[in-house]
Write an enzyme that holds these catalytic residues in place. Structure first.
Site, mmCIF file in Angstrom:
data_model
loop_
_atom_site.group_PDB
_atom_site.id
_atom_site.type_symbol
_atom_site.label_atom_id
_atom_site.label_comp_id
_atom_site.label_asym_id
_atom_site.label_seq_id
_atom_site.Cartn_x
_atom_site.Cartn_y
_atom_site.Cartn_z
ATOM 1 C CE LYS A 77 -2.195 -7.543 -1.217
ATOM 2 N NZ LYS A 77 -3.162 -6.741 -1.994
ATOM 3 C CB SER A 152 -4.027 -3.726 0.385
ATOM 4 O OG SER A 152 -4.297 -4.548 -0.716
ATOM 5 C CB SER A 176 -4.575 -3.292 -3.668
ATOM 6 O OG SER A 176 -5.268 -2.793 -2.557
#
Ligand code: GLN
Length: 484
Positions: A77, A152, A176
């Site tokens: 990420k 996210s 997330s």
């Protein structure tokens, strides 16, 4: 050989048996990334570097000196800093930021010979539930490209679901990792607060943030956690609690007690989600687990509490992006103040600015007691609810999200509806507890449904045991991966 369908545990046997090489595996994923550009799962791809690492690790495998994650091709990420690689946090403000240091988790995984293939897309600074708040364009769900992957960590979830890498790292401040895992039909684990070092994770809300794996199987998530976890002197909130070999999962759930919180079965729960959860509960019951109703009475305040605390912390954490120390700077301003204002106004996206304003407001004099202090008190009550429940049960089972993946653009105009997507995930972060989401079925349109298991602090082993059991015994789960 169809690498798409293999988790790392299966891939590793082939690598050890020399039926396949790390270079072949890496090339396979690089091709997949190329073929699936439209998913927009990656912000950066390190093709040459990854192949070079794969070559080195093939050599180590031949010598018998390779690490425990040799040939595990990982998406990272883009909220985790990687040395000498652009780290954007999904924001324009960090479009050209190249960190001089690297996150502890990345060092640990690299030491075990994981291969980093690229940085995955995300909602800007981790703020969002659909991946539509990225400066680098939304990610699409590989199961249905008209739908969001969740957020996210949407890029990480889509990359694993679409077989663009073996596994990925995400971060979870309010859901997330778990919510996108649920929307994309993969496994996502949020460890206990303090279990994994946050050093090198760009802070969103520091008292809630954790890093965790997204993977194709529970075994892979367990294996990754094992090598990510542990005390780190560079993160004073990391805990000095022994790290178990999570990959050793006892198969049975017989005699274990599972709590079902009645407050989680709300009216907004989609009927297909409800029935997939009911089936999972039935499976556990039939397998000898004891199902008990528990109460988490402060659940209804979780969203409000979360969005006060998270935004308050974000407003402080994001103060550092000012156009002076690093990041985007507006060069046309006529004085210093204008430069700060223009850099932040143009560098941040709408949702990030909304959160900074909310957070600044709840911390301002006159409102601090009414909002921030009150939210902290409610946070304690939420934590106590869990402590009370865990006096009688080994783990708590809930849906991960009230719905399956929604359509792109469906909720962008209405932030409050978007925030409700996190109704089942935020409480864990407020209480600091571990949680895992794994697929438990599909809805009528064929979209994945996730079940969430919540554990006591530092008892990741228990939720992994339940998750492993459900994965193995749920008849609907075969062929979880999609081929895109
Ligand atoms: N969707 C939640 C938010 O927008 C959670 C985000 C996260 O866990 N990083 O804050």
């Amino acid at each position: 050989m169809n690498i798409s369908s293999l988790d790392y545990s299966s891939l590793r046997s082939l690598l050890i048996a020399k039926e396949i090489s790390c270079q072949e595996v890496t090339r396979f994923y690089l091709d997949k990334i190329e073929q699936n550009r439209q998913l927009n799962a990656f912000i950066s791809v390190f093709a040459d570097k990854a192949l070079e690492r794969a070559r080195e690790i093939d050599y180590k495998l031949a010598q018998g000196t390779a690490g425990s994650l040799a040939g595990l091709v990982l998406g990272i990420k883009d909220l985790l800093v990687m040395q000498n690689a652009r780290t954007t946090c999904g924001s324009k403000i960090l479009e050209n930021f190249i960190p001089p240091f690297q996150a502890t988790v990345l060092n640990k995984l690299q030491a075990e010979d994981a291969i980093f293939i690229g940085k995955t897309n995300l909602d800007e600074f981790g703020m969002g539930s659909s991946n539509e708040n990225s400066y680098y364009k939304p990610v699409k769900n590989p199961h249905d490209t008209t739908r969001v992957p969740g957020g996210s960590s949407g890029g990480s979830a889509a990359a694993v679901a679409g077989s663009l890498c073996t596994a990925a790292l995400g971060t979870d401040t309010g859901g997330s990792i778990r919510q996108p895992a649920s929307f994309c039909g993969v496994v996502g684990l949020k460890p206990t607060y303090g279990r994994v070092s946050r050093f090198g994770m760009v802070a969103y809300a520091s008292s809630l943030d954790q890093i965790g794996p997204l993977a194709k199987s529970v075994a892979d998530a367990a294996l990754l956690l094992r090598f990510m976890a542990g005390f780190d002197e560079l993160d004073s909130t990391s805990a000095s609690v022994p790290v178990a070999d999570y990959s050793v999962m006892n198969g049975s759930v017989k005699g274990l007690r599972v709590g079902i919180p009645k407050e989680y079965f709300i009216s907004g729960l989609e009927p297909d989600v409800n029935s997939a959860i009911e089936n999972t509960i039935q499976l556990l019951k039939d397998s000898g687990a004891e199902i008990c109703e528990v109460s988490l009475p402060h659940t209804e305040y979780a969203i409000a509490t979360y969005y006060i605390i998270a935004t308050a912390e974000a407003s402080a954490n994001l103060a550092r992006f000012d156009g002076v120390r690093y990041g985007y700077r507006d060069e046309h301003a006529s004085n210093l103040e204008e430069m700060y204002i223009n850099s932040r106004t143009n560098g941040f996206g709408e949702e990030v600015k909304r959160r900074i304003m909310l957070g600044t407001y709840v911390l301002s004099s006159g409102y601090y007691d009414a909002y921030y202090r009150k939210a902290q008190k409610v946070r304690t009550l939420i934590k106590k609810d869990f402590e009370e429940a865990f006096k009688t049960v080994h783990c708590i089972l809930t849906p991960t999200s009230p719905t399956t993946a929604f359509r792109l653009n469906e909720k962008v105009a209405d932030p409050l509806t978007m925030y409700l997507s996190d109704v089942f995930t935020v409480s864990l972060n407020l209480a600091g507890l571990p949680g895992i989401s794994l697929p438990c079925g599909k809805d009528k349109q064929g979209l994945p449904i996730g079940v969430q298991l919540i554990g006591k602090a530092f008892d990741e082993q228990m939720i992994l045991r339940f998750a492993g059991f459900i994965e193995k015994n749920n008849p609907i789960l075969n062929n979880r991966q999609v081929s895109v």
